[in-house]
Enzyme design. Structure first.
Site, PDB file in Angstrom:
ATOM      1  CG  HIS A 172      -1.600  -1.365   1.521  1.00  0.00           C
ATOM      2  ND1 HIS A 172      -2.697  -1.587   0.816  1.00  0.00           N
ATOM      3  CD2 HIS A 172      -1.585  -2.306   2.297  1.00  0.00           C
ATOM      4  CE1 HIS A 172      -3.052  -2.815   1.004  1.00  0.00           C
ATOM      5  NE2 HIS A 172      -2.494  -3.286   1.984  1.00  0.00           N
ATOM      6  CB  SER A 215      -0.299   0.363  -4.188  1.00  0.00           C
ATOM      7  OG  SER A 215      -0.992   0.561  -2.999  1.00  0.00           O
ATOM      8  CB  SER A 245      -4.350   0.733  -0.486  1.00  0.00           C
ATOM      9  OG  SER A 245      -3.310   0.230  -1.546  1.00  0.00           O
ATOM     10  CG  ASP A 284       0.632  -5.958   2.424  1.00  0.00           C
ATOM     11  OD1 ASP A 284      -0.034  -7.122   2.556  1.00  0.00           O
ATOM     12  OD2 ASP A 284       0.556  -4.779   2.888  1.00  0.00           O
ATOM     13  CD  GLU A 295       3.424  -5.170   6.365  1.00  0.00           C
ATOM     14  OE1 GLU A 295       4.761  -5.441   6.487  1.00  0.00           O
ATOM     15  OE2 GLU A 295       2.903  -4.369   7.139  1.00  0.00           O
ATOM     16  CG  ASN A 299       0.999 -11.455   9.809  1.00  0.00           C
ATOM     17  OD1 ASN A 299       0.689 -10.452   9.797  1.00  0.00           O
ATOM     18  ND2 ASN A 299       0.605 -12.594  10.330  1.00  0.00           N
ATOM     19  CE  LYS A 333       1.875  -6.942   9.425  1.00  0.00           C
ATOM     20  NZ  LYS A 333       0.403  -7.293   9.255  1.00  0.00           N
ATOM     21  CG  ASP A 378      -0.044  -4.022  10.871  1.00  0.00           C
ATOM     22  OD1 ASP A 378      -1.075  -4.101  10.552  1.00  0.00           O
ATOM     23  OD2 ASP A 378       0.657  -3.730   9.955  1.00  0.00           O
ATOM     24  CG  ASN A 379      -1.983  -8.291  11.669  1.00  0.00           C
ATOM     25  OD1 ASN A 379      -1.273  -7.546  11.456  1.00  0.00           O
ATOM     26  ND2 ASN A 379      -2.191  -9.555  11.183  1.00  0.00           N
ATOM     27  CB  CYS A 439      -7.890  -3.509  12.713  1.00  0.00           C
ATOM     28  SG  CYS A 439      -7.002  -4.100  11.120  1.00  0.00           S
ATOM     29  CG  HIS A 464      -3.006  -0.335  10.239  1.00  0.00           C
ATOM     30  ND1 HIS A 464      -4.575  -0.305  10.151  1.00  0.00           N
ATOM     31  CD2 HIS A 464      -2.454  -1.658  10.176  1.00  0.00           C
ATOM     32  CE1 HIS A 464      -4.643  -1.661  10.090  1.00  0.00           C
ATOM     33  NE2 HIS A 464      -3.730  -2.217  10.263  1.00  0.00           N
ATOM     34  CB  SER A 487       4.493  -3.348  10.411  1.00  0.00           C
ATOM     35  OG  SER A 487       3.355  -3.441  11.124  1.00  0.00           O
ATOM     36  CD  GLN A 537       8.145  -6.071   5.118  1.00  0.00           C
ATOM     37  OE1 GLN A 537       9.236  -6.549   4.739  1.00  0.00           O
ATOM     38  NE2 GLN A 537       6.836  -6.749   4.836  1.00  0.00           N
TER      39      GLN A 537
HETATM   40  P1  NAI Z   1      -6.056 -14.671  11.780  1.00  0.00           P
HETATM   41  O1  NAI Z   1      -5.801 -16.093  11.024  1.00  0.00           O
HETATM   42  O2  NAI Z   1      -5.446 -14.281  12.678  1.00  0.00           O
HETATM   43  O3  NAI Z   1      -7.649 -14.530  11.592  1.00  0.00           O
HETATM   44  C1  NAI Z   1      -8.680 -14.825  10.878  1.00  0.00           C
HETATM   45  C2  NAI Z   1      -9.583 -15.491  11.688  1.00  0.00           C
HETATM   46  O4  NAI Z   1     -10.886 -15.703  10.900  1.00  0.00           O
HETATM   47  C3  NAI Z   1      -9.387 -16.923  12.355  1.00  0.00           C
HETATM   48  O5  NAI Z   1      -9.458 -16.746  13.633  1.00  0.00           O
HETATM   49  C4  NAI Z   1     -10.327 -18.006  11.656  1.00  0.00           C
HETATM   50  O6  NAI Z   1     -10.678 -18.792  12.492  1.00  0.00           O
HETATM   51  C5  NAI Z   1     -11.612 -16.979  11.119  1.00  0.00           C
HETATM   52  N1  NAI Z   1     -12.309 -17.420  10.302  1.00  0.00           N
HETATM   53  C6  NAI Z   1     -11.793 -18.240   9.092  1.00  0.00           C
HETATM   54  N2  NAI Z   1     -12.844 -18.500   8.245  1.00  0.00           N
HETATM   55  C7  NAI Z   1     -13.975 -17.988   8.869  1.00  0.00           C
HETATM   56  C8  NAI Z   1     -15.351 -18.248   8.634  1.00  0.00           C
HETATM   57  N3  NAI Z   1     -15.974 -18.653   7.443  1.00  0.00           N
HETATM   58  N4  NAI Z   1     -16.481 -17.474   9.466  1.00  0.00           N
HETATM   59  C9  NAI Z   1     -15.745 -16.905  10.359  1.00  0.00           C
HETATM   60  N5  NAI Z   1     -14.565 -16.968  10.977  1.00  0.00           N
HETATM   61  C10 NAI Z   1     -13.808 -17.489  10.137  1.00  0.00           C
HETATM   62  O7  NAI Z   1      -5.683 -13.500  10.595  1.00  0.00           O
HETATM   63  P2  NAI Z   1      -5.169 -12.009  10.572  1.00  0.00           P
HETATM   64  O8  NAI Z   1      -4.199 -11.792  11.109  1.00  0.00           O
HETATM   65  O9  NAI Z   1      -6.645 -11.563  11.703  1.00  0.00           O
HETATM   66  O10 NAI Z   1      -5.725 -11.625   9.182  1.00  0.00           O
HETATM   67  C11 NAI Z   1      -7.097 -11.479   8.565  1.00  0.00           C
HETATM   68  C12 NAI Z   1      -6.970 -10.910   7.314  1.00  0.00           C
HETATM   69  O11 NAI Z   1      -6.844  -9.529   7.450  1.00  0.00           O
HETATM   70  C13 NAI Z   1      -6.084 -11.512   6.226  1.00  0.00           C
HETATM   71  O12 NAI Z   1      -6.449 -11.318   4.995  1.00  0.00           O
HETATM   72  C14 NAI Z   1      -4.901 -10.500   6.382  1.00  0.00           C
HETATM   73  O13 NAI Z   1      -3.844 -10.517   5.424  1.00  0.00           O
HETATM   74  C15 NAI Z   1      -5.556  -9.302   6.411  1.00  0.00           C
HETATM   75  N6  NAI Z   1      -5.023  -8.130   7.163  1.00  0.00           N
HETATM   76  C16 NAI Z   1      -5.556  -6.692   6.832  1.00  0.00           C
HETATM   77  C17 NAI Z   1      -5.002  -5.627   7.448  1.00  0.00           C
HETATM   78  C18 NAI Z   1      -5.802  -4.247   7.187  1.00  0.00           C
HETATM   79  O14 NAI Z   1      -4.912  -3.357   7.370  1.00  0.00           O
HETATM   80  N7  NAI Z   1      -6.714  -4.168   6.382  1.00  0.00           N
HETATM   81  C19 NAI Z   1      -3.986  -5.575   8.424  1.00  0.00           C
HETATM   82  C20 NAI Z   1      -3.406  -7.044   8.825  1.00  0.00           C
HETATM   83  C21 NAI Z   1      -4.206  -8.084   8.193  1.00  0.00           C
END
Ligand code: NAI
Length: 479
Positions: free
Chosen positions: A55, A78, A83, A140, A202, A227, A232, A236-237, A241, A400, A408, A412
């Protein structure tokens, strides 16, 4: 190329505004600034040619300029079509000087790319001029890594396949991008992959993809999973968020969140931060989960845990955080109440079945403003979809804030130094940084918050079996 600068950005005239924002961000990014100072003399990234896909925000600009300060040549795109912060992209493209006196980094990113633009941009990452190509990837979500792997696969096969009818639209664009590239040079990606010393990834979704490549024996170079540094994903996550989810919803809709019923699908790191973000505004938050541990955690935090089917008709706000696909289906959206808000903060847009929504008979799509769309069903009720199902904290807001991204991005930077300077120490596998470096990243952020750390005595350290200077926890500790 203009005045020796290579770029594709919205408007170079935004560079001054971007530069001011970068300057303020630097103050909030003590980890990156300390890293610049620590390695200013030794220049560990001298000779590194880093292809970065992440991003293109103000915070990323500070990362890019840190990599450059450590000696690297960098090209940047990006990792999402919505983003980019155009003023940050312009400032990086121009560099520290004025447009007349450029010293910029080639950037190919603007807010509101088409998918064709996006993959064209990603394909601009590799060639550094004078016959030199990238030798590092900073990724990322894994799109840059995907392009190289698919390129190598198709070059070995001697042709880029025709898309299958059921291939997602985006994959069809990837195939088209590669077809052009491979037609120009049938060994381009094979040569490139031979140069690449490694990738630092990332995010959760990108790490999943790397692990799949290791399992199938296809990973072409070593990878560091940034990650899963504690500093991180647990920051960050989660806290990122917690800040940027409601920021995105507010900027998109300005609907009062207090008192509303909000559903958060997934209670991993992103889900935990997202649920807290909404609860902080007074929403009544309901969580959905598939994992009993995360479901129990959500319950212990005081959230109701239900299935989406149970709550779809009465909740006001729906946010997906799972990194999985097809979480909110077109059927779900048809059942939601009038002007329910639907958004995703996970990495890819397939958490919400946007294709299915678009195909729903009679549904009308109206753009309220960029990245905010109202879909009206034939019965007259409508829903509001944010960022066309793409991650709304970066599409509707600016992602963020700097302080959390400093954690984070310090990881990196350290990861890039590791892979670039110690190629012999890493096989074609996925690694996390050692704990002492994770602790170092945290340490670099304490002073700015006035944190006073207690020092272990030698006797105490012996009693709990650690070194006075850390690491303080065993590998299996979960924080
Ligand atoms: P995580 O693996 O810690 O959490 C995902 C959760 O979703 C797990 O607990 C899993 O059991 C649950 N899950 C899976 N399928 C499901 C379903 N059908 N119904 C309900 N729950 C379900 O992963 P994390 O780190 O929380 O990342 C989640 C996503 O967010 C990833 O795609 C990651 O790349 C992205 N992300 C986005 C950010 C942003 O700024 N927008 C920042 C960091 C990560």
């Amino acid at each position: 190329k203009v005045n020796g600068l290579e770029f594709a950005v919205k408007d170079l005239g935004l560079a001054e505004s971007g530069r001011h924002q970068i300057r303020l961000a630097e103050h909030e990014m003590p980890g990156l600034m300390a890293t610049r100072k620590e390695f200013a003399a030794s220049q560990p990234l001298k000779g590194a040619r880093i292809a970065g896909s992440l991003h293109m925000t103000v915070q990323t600009a500070v990362l890019i300029e840190t990599l450059v300060a450590l000696g690297a040549d960098v090209r940047w795109v990006s990792c999402n079509i919505f983003s980019t912060q155009d003023e940050a992209a312009a400032a990086v493209a121009v560099g520290q000087g004025t447009p007349e006196a450029p010293a910029g980094v080639p950037v190919f990113a603007w807010k509101g790319e088409t998918l064709e633009d996006y993959w064209w941009c990603t394909d601009q990452l590799w060639d550094f001029g004078d016959g030199k190509v990238a030798n590092m990837i900073l990724d990322d979500g894994g799109d840059a890594t995907l392009l190289v792997h698919k390129g190598v696969e198709f070059e070995a096969a001697g042709a880029v396949p025709q898309p299958a009818a059921d291939d997602p639209d985006e994959f069809k664009v990837v195939l088209e991008t590669l077809r052009k590239s491979v037609a120009a040079d049938g060994k381009r990606f094979t040569k490139l992959a031979g140069e690449i010393k490694g990738v630092t990834e990332e995010t959760t979704t990108g790490v999943h993809k790397l692990v799949e490549l290791v399992k199938s024996g296809e990973l072409l170079f070593p990878a560091i999973n940034v990650n899963d540094s504690v500093t991180k994903s647990k920051f960050d996550n989660k806290y990122g968020c917690r800040h940027s989810l409601v920021d995105g919803i507010n900027r998109a809709t300005d609907v009062l969140i207090g008192g509303k019923v909000a559903v958060v699908a997934g209670f991993g790191d992103v889900g935990k931060g997202s649920a807290e973000s909404l609860r902080g505004q007074g929403a009544r938050v309901i969580v959905t989960e598939i994992d009993p541990i995360c479901a129990l955690q959500a319950a212990m935090e005081g959230y109701e845990v239900k299935t989406l089917d149970e709550v779809v008709e009465y909740a006001d706000i729906f946010i997906t955080t799972t990194g999985n696909y097809d979480i909110i289906t077109a059927d779900h959206m048809a059942k939601m109440k009038h002007q329910a808000i639907v958004g995703n903060i996970g990495h890819f847009d397939n958490e919400i079945d946007m294709a299915g929504l678009e195909k729903t008979p009679g549904v009308q799509k109206l753009e309220i403003k960029p990245q905010v769309h109202e879909y009206t069903f034939t019965d007259g009720h409508s829903i509001i979809v944010l960022s066309e199902g793409r991650l709304l904290n970066l599409g509707n807001a600016t992602g963020h804030p700097s302080f959390v991204m400093s954690n984070s991005f310090t990881n990196q930077t350290i990861a890039q130094i590791e892979l670039f300077t110690k190629p012999g120490e890493y096989a074609k596998d996925v690694y996390v940084l050692p704990k002492h470096l994770d602790e170092k990243v945290a340490r670099l952020h304490l002073d700015a918050l006035g944190v006073k750390l207690t020092k272990l005595t030698k006797a105490q350290a012996e009693y709990i079996g650690v070194d006075v200077n850390g690491p303080y926890k065993p590998e299996h500790y979960r924080y």
